[in-house]
Design a protein around this motif. Structure first.
Motif, short mmCIF file in Angstrom:
data_model
loop_
_atom_site.label_atom_id
_atom_site.label_comp_id
_atom_site.label_asym_id
_atom_site.label_seq_id
_atom_site.Cartn_x
_atom_site.Cartn_y
_atom_site.Cartn_z
N PRO A 89 0.84 -1.22 0.00
CA PRO A 89 0.00 0.00 0.00
C PRO A 89 0.87 1.26 0.00
O PRO A 89 1.84 1.36 0.74
CB PRO A 89 -0.80 -0.12 1.31
N GLY A 90 0.50 2.20 -0.87
CA GLY A 90 1.22 3.46 -0.94
C GLY A 90 2.46 3.44 -1.80
O GLY A 90 3.11 4.48 -1.96
N LYS A 91 2.83 2.28 -2.35
CA LYS A 91 4.01 2.19 -3.20
C LYS A 91 3.58 2.02 -4.65
O LYS A 91 2.89 1.06 -5.00
CB LYS A 91 4.87 1.00 -2.79
N ALA A 92 3.98 2.98 -5.49
CA ALA A 92 3.59 2.92 -6.90
C ALA A 92 4.28 1.76 -7.61
O ALA A 92 3.71 1.13 -8.50
CB ALA A 92 3.92 4.24 -7.58
N THR A 93 5.53 1.48 -7.24
CA THR A 93 6.30 0.42 -7.87
C THR A 93 6.24 -0.84 -7.02
O THR A 93 6.41 -0.79 -5.80
CB THR A 93 7.77 0.86 -8.04
N HIS A 94 6.01 -1.97 -7.66
CA HIS A 94 5.97 -3.23 -6.94
C HIS A 94 7.37 -3.63 -6.46
O HIS A 94 8.39 -3.17 -7.00
CB HIS A 94 5.40 -4.33 -7.82
N THR A 95 7.40 -4.48 -5.45
CA THR A 95 8.65 -4.92 -4.83
C THR A 95 8.98 -6.34 -5.28
O THR A 95 8.10 -7.19 -5.38
CB THR A 95 8.54 -4.87 -3.30
N LEU A 96 10.25 -6.58 -5.53
CA LEU A 96 10.75 -7.89 -5.94
C LEU A 96 11.45 -8.55 -4.76
O LEU A 96 12.27 -7.94 -4.09
CB LEU A 96 11.74 -7.73 -7.10
#
Length: 308
Positions: A180-187
């Motif tokens: 939530p709140g992060k435009a870019t997904h995390t790997l």
């Protein structure tokens, strides 16, 4: 006084004290930014960025840090994970590697987080036969088990499908997470290397946009690991051992939103609107006397029209 003039008076009464305090608010914001920058610089200077050969006694391994990377020991890794990236304390990380041109504060930074899981083995037969789509569904269900956790991540899918290197006894997979709140997904790129009595886990945490760059760096990262002889275990774990804690693998938290991301969010709205919103949040109480006065005038004017 007609209604339009009364509303104009209300707006003027509300805005004048807010505009008068704009300079004060800007000064406060600048001071807060300066304190954050000073803390980040002090934190960065306190990190012991290491190179060369580093020993991980818990994992019975030595790391020859590749060119273009620096290593943080367990103490500094814990500080980065908790104080900068917002993870819970006592992560159990044995160390971290960062590219030499990156810091933990960079929005596009990626890092290799090292853990060791004792007592597990990668069974080649089981690894080859696992239903990884079913495993993905299980992981997604575990993340959704607590409906009250609105801040937790959502597992969107495999960024790299799981695959097993039988020759080197290494298991790979990469998960894509949405926070939530992060435009870019995390790997979370998970690499598991089998040793005599456990598995060395290399978890690469990064924005998913860095996947191509990370893939190019995998060979030197894998070649840096050298397992040491361990007299406590003469043989590897039996072939019936389970694949190393597959369902229990938990994602790390991403780095918090950086100052650059905050600036980008603010820049999406006009400066005047952003300033008014900020001031209204900070100094809403200054408008109360003006609002009370205007209500008094409105009711007083209504009484005159009725009785006179």
């Amino acid at each position: 006084m007609n209604t339009a003039r009364r509303w104009l008076l209300l707006l003027l009464c509300c805005c004048v004290p807010l505009l008068a305090s704009a300079d004060t608010q800007q000064t406060t914001d600048q001071q807060a930014r300066d304190r954050i920058i000073a803390w980040a610089q002090q934190f960065w200077q306190s990190l012991q960025r290491k190179s060369g050969v580093q020993t991980l006694p818990t994992a019975h391994a030595e790391l020859t840090i590749p060119s273009g990377f620096y290593f943080l020991d367990a103490h500094d890794s814990e500080r980065v994970l908790t104080e900068v990236w917002g993870n819970p304390a006592r992560s159990g990380a044995l160390g971290m590697l960062f590219p030499s041109d990156a810091s933990p504060f960079d929005a596009d930074a990626w890092a290799v987080v090292l853990h060791y899981e004792a007592g597990y083995a990668i069974n080649p037969r089981i690894a080859a036969q696992l239903d990884y789509q079913a495993l993905l569904s299980q992981m997604q269900s575990e993340l959704k088990a607590d409906p009250s956790d609105t801040e937790g991540p959502q597992l969107t899918g495999w960024a790299v499908p799981p695959h097993f290197d039988a020759e080197r006894n290494i298991l790979y997979w990469a998960k894509e997470l949405a926070f939530p709140g992060k435009a870019t997904h995390t790997l979370n790129y998970n690499i598991r290397l089998q040793h005599q009595d456990g598995v060395l886990v290399m978890n690469i945490v990064a924005p998913v946009t860095e996947l191509a760059a990370i893939s190019q760096q995998l060979p030197p990262l894998l070649d840096m690991v050298h397992f040491l002889p361990d007299s406590s275990t003469a043989d590897t774990l039996p072939p019936t051992a389970k694949v190393a804690s597959l369902p229990a693998d938990l994602p790390l938290q991403p780095a918090p939103r950086t100052a650059a991301e905050n600036t980008a969010l603010l820049s999406e709205m006009p400066d005047s609107v952003a300033m008014v919103i900020s001031l209204l949040r900070q100094f809403w109480y200054l408008s109360v006397p003006a609002a009370l006065y205007l209500l008094f005038r409105l009711f007083r004017g209504r009484e005159r029209r009725i009785f006179y």
